[in-house]
Design an enzyme around this catalytic site. Sequence first.
Site, PDB file in Angstrom:
ATOM      1  N   CYS A  76       0.831  -1.202   0.000  1.00 21.96           N
ATOM      2  CA  CYS A  76       0.000   0.000   0.000  1.00 21.96           C
ATOM      3  C   CYS A  76       0.871   1.261   0.000  1.00 21.96           C
ATOM      4  CB  CYS A  76      -0.989  -0.035   1.168  1.00 21.96           C
ATOM      5  SG  CYS A  76      -2.319   1.170   0.982  1.00 21.96           S
ATOM      6  N   HIS A 175      -3.845  -5.016   0.031  1.00 21.10           N
ATOM      7  CA  HIS A 175      -3.380  -5.522   1.322  1.00 21.10           C
ATOM      8  C   HIS A 175      -3.456  -7.051   1.340  1.00 21.10           C
ATOM      9  CE1 HIS A 175      -3.000  -1.723   3.536  1.00 21.10           C
ATOM     10  NE2 HIS A 175      -3.948  -1.304   2.735  1.00 21.10           N
ATOM     11  N   GLU A 177      -2.416  -8.945   3.540  1.00 26.86           N
ATOM     12  CA  GLU A 177      -2.699  -9.371   4.920  1.00 26.86           C
ATOM     13  C   GLU A 177      -4.177  -9.269   5.265  1.00 26.86           C
ATOM     14  OE1 GLU A 177      -1.461  -6.514   4.019  1.00 26.86           O
ATOM     15  OE2 GLU A 177      -2.142  -4.902   5.337  1.00 26.86           O
TER      16      GLU A 177
END
Lengths: 193, 250
Positions: A76, A175, A177
Amino acid sequence: MIAILKYNAGNSASVKNAVERLGFSCSITNDHDALKNASKVIFPGVGSANTAMSFLKGKGLDQVIVALKQPVLGICLGQQLLCTYSDEGDTDCLGVFNTQVKKFPPNDRVPHMGWNTVTIKDSHPLFENVSALEDVYFVHSYYCELSNYTIASCEYITTFSAAMQKDNFYATQFHPEKSASVGEKILNNFLQL
Amino acid sequence: MLKKRIIPCLDIKDGRTVKGIKFLDIQDAGDPVVLAKRYVQEGADELVFLDITATQEKRKTWVALVARIAKEINIPFTVGGGINSVEDAKRLIDAGADKISINSAAIKNPSLISELAIELGSQCVVVAIDIKMENEEWFVFISGGQIATGIKALEWAKQAAFLGAGELLITSMNNDGTKNGFALPILDAISKSVPIPVIASGGAGTQEHFKDLFAQTQVSAALAASVFHFSEISIPVLKNYLKTQHIPIR
């Protein structure tokens, strides 16, 4: 040891949780030697480009990051800071990727928030076992222009770089994650490099 | 293409999920983490955890619970309830929440929205607005819908966006709990008036209600609680149905 860069624009804890869910141990650090000696470095980020760059420069981390030789993953804002310049706060960035970061024109809702499809350009180690069109989670108001480094693209208002690579530097605008099992695969691919 | 999001909401009281849960194969649906993981497996796009614990004293365990959720959940999640200051919000973001939502506190102190946006970034700041129609006009209510503010819904939505909210969560009290569908006209009006994503809440009862919401308004996401908790609507079935109706869905 996998190092997650500690700085003032972090969602470092989310990234640490994701890395640990994959069974790897990691530490959140901005110690120069710890970063240089790590097997992998993850450069996360949620925040604004100018305050993040000031922090990195203040700690001498700008020099450390660009000189890293092991695989590095920018996420990001991390991806954006690896470019040469960001419209956000008129900021000179790290310059690993010779490309610029632009603000989305207000033709649609900004931030670009939610699950969107990435188109993977060629088979790439970061996207091993990931199908060519998958949805991943984005939250951002600025984007990296398409360039020779683009390894995946996404369409929202314009077509932009969803992922980039140059030498040992990898980066995603989305993202991993927070992108459910697809994101875990991508993060795991990076950790296995 | 950016997808429309389906968001289950979990009400938490004293660290446990409330409302009867009918997942026969779940051992402990009262554990928010267990239920949340189930929703992730089913394809929920995000989760919202709302702490309805009455007192600050009993809320002490909330940050620890948020940290436990963050360790286990691999999709974005928002937490709300009892956030009155930047410090409250920071504790939850540091514990691993992706976004925080504020409701009454934003009405009482609108500059809190800007302070949160500056400190944490707009993308972390969800402003939740409870609205109710009286005399053909939609107004904002606070304190769990008990107190009328006299502020017009559309005006507050625009102001919240202007002050730096990254997203709005609009709950129609007229529709909430009815299972008769979402408040389409006001949701459409609000979503067309703000440049940020709008999450619609209140009234979901059938799959068609979700289709109507996404086909007839510009909202970005739908939030529901009981239809998912009671397995009246299964998320995978709902998402498949919406795909057949040409709604962009993950």
